[in-house]
Design a protein around this motif. Structure first.
Motif, PDB file in Angstrom:
ATOM      1  N   GLY A 179       0.834  -1.190   0.000  1.00 35.99           N
ATOM      2  CA  GLY A 179       0.000   0.000   0.000  1.00 35.99           C
ATOM      3  C   GLY A 179       0.869   1.240   0.000  1.00 35.99           C
ATOM      4  O   GLY A 179       2.048   1.196  -0.369  1.00 35.99           O
ATOM      5  N   THR A 180       0.278   2.339   0.428  1.00 39.39           N
ATOM      6  CA  THR A 180       0.983   3.615   0.491  1.00 39.39           C
ATOM      7  C   THR A 180       0.916   4.151   1.913  1.00 39.39           C
ATOM      8  O   THR A 180       0.115   3.674   2.721  1.00 39.39           O
ATOM      9  N   LYS A 181       1.723   5.162   2.197  1.00 36.74           N
ATOM     10  CA  LYS A 181       1.682   5.720   3.549  1.00 36.74           C
ATOM     11  C   LYS A 181       0.320   6.353   3.837  1.00 36.74           C
ATOM     12  O   LYS A 181      -0.091   6.419   4.982  1.00 36.74           O
ATOM     13  N   GLU A 182      -0.386   6.786   2.801  1.00 39.01           N
ATOM     14  CA  GLU A 182      -1.736   7.324   2.994  1.00 39.01           C
ATOM     15  C   GLU A 182      -2.763   6.216   3.160  1.00 39.01           C
ATOM     16  O   GLU A 182      -3.796   6.405   3.785  1.00 39.01           O
ATOM     17  N   ARG A 183      -2.448   5.032   2.593  1.00 42.06           N
ATOM     18  CA  ARG A 183      -3.397   3.915   2.640  1.00 42.06           C
ATOM     19  C   ARG A 183      -2.648   2.577   2.711  1.00 42.06           C
ATOM     20  O   ARG A 183      -2.544   1.858   1.719  1.00 42.06           O
ATOM     21  N   PRO A 184      -2.114   2.259   3.891  1.00 39.53           N
ATOM     22  CA  PRO A 184      -1.434   0.967   4.054  1.00 39.53           C
ATOM     23  C   PRO A 184      -2.401  -0.186   3.809  1.00 39.53           C
ATOM     24  O   PRO A 184      -3.571  -0.109   4.178  1.00 39.53           O
ATOM     25  N   MET A 185      -1.885  -1.255   3.191  1.00 35.26           N
ATOM     26  CA  MET A 185      -2.730  -2.391   2.837  1.00 35.26           C
ATOM     27  C   MET A 185      -2.445  -3.634   3.681  1.00 35.26           C
ATOM     28  O   MET A 185      -2.913  -4.719   3.355  1.00 35.26           O
ATOM     29  N   CYS A 186      -1.654  -3.481   4.736  1.00 31.75           N
ATOM     30  CA  CYS A 186      -1.475  -4.585   5.681  1.00 31.75           C
ATOM     31  C   CYS A 186      -1.143  -3.999   7.050  1.00 31.75           C
ATOM     32  O   CYS A 186      -0.677  -2.862   7.160  1.00 31.75           O
ATOM     33  N   GLY A 187      -1.389  -4.773   8.064  1.00 28.78           N
ATOM     34  CA  GLY A 187      -1.186  -4.295   9.433  1.00 28.78           C
ATOM     35  C   GLY A 187       0.256  -3.970   9.755  1.00 28.78           C
ATOM     36  O   GLY A 187       0.534  -2.988  10.444  1.00 28.78           O
ATOM     37  N   PHE A 188       1.201  -4.766   9.245  1.00 29.00           N
ATOM     38  CA  PHE A 188       2.610  -4.511   9.523  1.00 29.00           C
ATOM     39  C   PHE A 188       3.056  -3.193   8.901  1.00 29.00           C
ATOM     40  O   PHE A 188       3.743  -2.387   9.534  1.00 29.00           O
ATOM     41  N   SER A 189       2.648  -2.961   7.659  1.00 25.54           N
ATOM     42  CA  SER A 189       2.978  -1.692   6.997  1.00 25.54           C
ATOM     43  C   SER A 189       2.349  -0.523   7.752  1.00 25.54           C
ATOM     44  O   SER A 189       2.993   0.502   7.964  1.00 25.54           O
ATOM     45  N   ALA A 190       1.100  -0.690   8.175  1.00 26.51           N
ATOM     46  CA  ALA A 190       0.407   0.375   8.907  1.00 26.51           C
ATOM     47  C   ALA A 190       1.123   0.711  10.214  1.00 26.51           C
ATOM     48  O   ALA A 190       1.233   1.881  10.588  1.00 26.51           O
ATOM     49  N   ARG A 191       1.643  -0.315  10.891  1.00 24.49           N
ATOM     50  CA  ARG A 191       2.337  -0.066  12.161  1.00 24.49           C
ATOM     51  C   ARG A 191       3.619   0.731  11.940  1.00 24.49           C
ATOM     52  O   ARG A 191       3.919   1.650  12.717  1.00 24.49           O
ATOM     53  N   VAL A 192       4.368   0.418  10.887  1.00 26.35           N
ATOM     54  CA  VAL A 192       5.596   1.170  10.613  1.00 26.35           C
ATOM     55  C   VAL A 192       5.248   2.598  10.204  1.00 26.35           C
ATOM     56  O   VAL A 192       5.885   3.555  10.659  1.00 26.35           O
ATOM     57  N   VAL A 193       4.235   2.773   9.363  1.00 25.75           N
ATOM     58  CA  VAL A 193       3.797   4.113   8.967  1.00 25.75           C
ATOM     59  C   VAL A 193       3.414   4.921  10.203  1.00 25.75           C
ATOM     60  O   VAL A 193       3.807   6.087  10.339  1.00 25.75           O
ATOM     61  N   ASN A 194       2.669   4.327  11.122  1.00 29.47           N
ATOM     62  CA  ASN A 194       2.263   5.043  12.336  1.00 29.47           C
ATOM     63  C   ASN A 194       3.468   5.480  13.165  1.00 29.47           C
ATOM     64  O   ASN A 194       3.497   6.596  13.681  1.00 29.47           O
ATOM     65  N   ILE A 195       4.463   4.611  13.277  1.00 28.17           N
ATOM     66  CA  ILE A 195       5.670   4.963  14.033  1.00 28.17           C
ATOM     67  C   ILE A 195       6.400   6.115  13.361  1.00 28.17           C
ATOM     68  O   ILE A 195       6.786   7.087  14.022  1.00 28.17           O
ATOM     69  N   LEU A 196       6.589   6.030  12.045  1.00 27.00           N
ATOM     70  CA  LEU A 196       7.281   7.111  11.337  1.00 27.00           C
ATOM     71  C   LEU A 196       6.502   8.419  11.445  1.00 27.00           C
ATOM     72  O   LEU A 196       7.090   9.481  11.658  1.00 27.00           O
ATOM     73  N   ASN A 197       5.190   8.341  11.331  1.00 29.11           N
ATOM     74  CA  ASN A 197       4.364   9.551  11.441  1.00 29.11           C
ATOM     75  C   ASN A 197       4.425  10.149  12.845  1.00 29.11           C
ATOM     76  O   ASN A 197       4.412  11.372  12.999  1.00 29.11           O
ATOM     77  N   GLN A 198       4.523   9.311  13.885  1.00 32.90           N
ATOM     78  CA  GLN A 198       4.628   9.816  15.251  1.00 32.90           C
ATOM     79  C   GLN A 198       5.903  10.631  15.438  1.00 32.90           C
ATOM     80  O   GLN A 198       5.956  11.537  16.262  1.00 32.90           O
ATOM     81  N   HIS A 199       6.937  10.287  14.656  1.00 34.89           N
ATOM     82  CA  HIS A 199       8.207  10.998  14.747  1.00 34.89           C
ATOM     83  C   HIS A 199       8.303  12.125  13.721  1.00 34.89           C
ATOM     84  O   HIS A 199       9.374  12.730  13.566  1.00 34.89           O
ATOM     85  N   SER A 200       7.204  12.409  13.016  1.00 34.80           N
ATOM     86  CA  SER A 200       7.149  13.462  11.996  1.00 34.80           C
ATOM     87  C   SER A 200       8.268  13.322  10.964  1.00 34.80           C
ATOM     88  O   SER A 200       8.882  14.306  10.553  1.00 34.80           O
TER      89      SER A 200
END
Length: 101
Positions: free
Chosen positions: A22-43
């Protein structure tokens, strides 16, 4: 340029790069979504590559990295790891120094 050459070029020339489903705007799996969330938390400003767009990306990426799963996070041309490693580095405070060398 072959796809494998493109992958190598992108990894070496993109400060922070996340190969994911998927994309950072629309992750298509839970593992990808978790990494995106971590990176976004750190701006963090990072580039994403959707491996679902072309099945050969996954094959060529795994051959290059010798890492069989995605997501794969690269910082300054080096593989940091997948979801579990990123989560561990984040929880012990090491990820911040990796993302901001």
């Amino acid at each position: 340029m072959t796809q494998k050459e493109q992958i190598i070029h992108d990894i070496k020339n993109t400060p922070i790069l996340l190969y994911m489903k998927g994309t950072k705007e629309r992750p298509m799996c839970g593992f990808s979504a978790r990494v995106v969330n971590i990176l976004n938390q750190h701006s963090v400003v990072y580039q994403d590559v959707n491996i679902l767009e072309d099945p050969e990306i996954r094959v060529n990426l795994s051959e290059y990295s010798n890492w069989p799963t995605t997501p794969q996070l690269y910082v300054e041309g080096e593989l940091v790891g997948g979801c579990d490693i990123v989560e561990e580095l984040d929880s012990n405070g090491e990820l911040v120094s990796i993302l901001n060398p």
